[in-house]
Design a protein around this motif. Structure first.
Motif, mmCIF file in Angstrom:
data_model
loop_
_atom_site.group_PDB
_atom_site.id
_atom_site.type_symbol
_atom_site.label_atom_id
_atom_site.label_comp_id
_atom_site.label_asym_id
_atom_site.label_seq_id
_atom_site.Cartn_x
_atom_site.Cartn_y
_atom_site.Cartn_z
ATOM 1 N N GLU A 1 0.831 -1.208 0.000
ATOM 2 C CA GLU A 1 0.000 0.000 0.000
ATOM 3 C C GLU A 1 0.867 1.261 0.000
ATOM 4 O OE1 GLU A 1 -2.994 -0.094 3.056
ATOM 5 O OE2 GLU A 1 -3.718 -2.056 2.384
ATOM 6 N N GLU A 2 1.954 1.242 0.769
ATOM 7 C CA GLU A 2 2.841 2.404 0.835
ATOM 8 C C GLU A 2 3.561 2.616 -0.497
ATOM 9 O OE1 GLU A 2 6.808 3.896 3.244
ATOM 10 O OE2 GLU A 2 5.555 2.363 4.144
ATOM 11 N N ILE A 3 4.014 1.543 -1.128
ATOM 12 C CA ILE A 3 4.735 1.633 -2.394
ATOM 13 C C ILE A 3 3.825 2.133 -3.506
ATOM 14 C CG2 ILE A 3 5.837 0.257 -4.216
ATOM 15 C CD1 ILE A 3 6.899 -1.549 -1.861
ATOM 16 N N THR A 4 2.640 1.555 -3.600
ATOM 17 C CA THR A 4 1.739 1.877 -4.711
ATOM 18 C C THR A 4 0.848 3.083 -4.432
ATOM 19 O OG1 THR A 4 -0.037 0.433 -3.910
ATOM 20 C CG2 THR A 4 1.609 -0.552 -5.375
ATOM 21 N N GLY A 5 0.554 3.328 -3.163
ATOM 22 C CA GLY A 5 -0.401 4.371 -2.818
ATOM 23 C C GLY A 5 -1.834 3.938 -3.083
ATOM 24 N N LEU A 6 -2.013 2.632 -3.287
ATOM 25 C CA LEU A 6 -3.325 2.088 -3.625
ATOM 26 C C LEU A 6 -3.746 1.034 -2.602
ATOM 27 C CD1 LEU A 6 -2.501 1.610 -7.395
ATOM 28 C CD2 LEU A 6 -3.949 3.402 -6.423
ATOM 29 N N VAL A 7 -5.059 0.814 -2.488
ATOM 30 C CA VAL A 7 -5.593 -0.137 -1.521
ATOM 31 C C VAL A 7 -6.172 -1.376 -2.209
ATOM 32 C CG1 VAL A 7 -7.266 -0.452 0.336
ATOM 33 C CG2 VAL A 7 -6.087 1.720 0.113
#
Length: 75
Positions: A15-21
């Motif tokens: 989640e931190e790397i992609t900024g997506l959930v």
């Protein structure tokens, strides 16, 4: 985070790397940005091998990158 590095990235790291959930969006992000095809686990989340991610991202094993401040220009 534990003293050792797990074989796969933790969900919080993904989640931190992609900024997506959403797992499908995360899988798409890894494919587009690093060419990594991510398998889906039984619970519907993705699994990203840490060693492969480090290799594609140019991170040396054991090296921890500090978060980078990203500035965007307002046009």
């Amino acid at each position: 985070m534990p003293d050792y590095e797990p074989i796969t990235l933790l969900q919080s790291e993904i989640e931190e790397i992609t900024g997506l959930v959403q797992p499908t969006a995360q899988a798409r992000w890894f494919k587009l940005n690093y060419g990594i095809t991510t398998p889906f686990r039984g619970d519907g989340k993705i699994s990203v091998p840490r060693k492969l991610y480090y290799q594609k991202a140019g991170i040396k094993p054991g090296e921890r990158r500090k978060p980078q401040l990203r500035l965007s220009s307002s046009a």
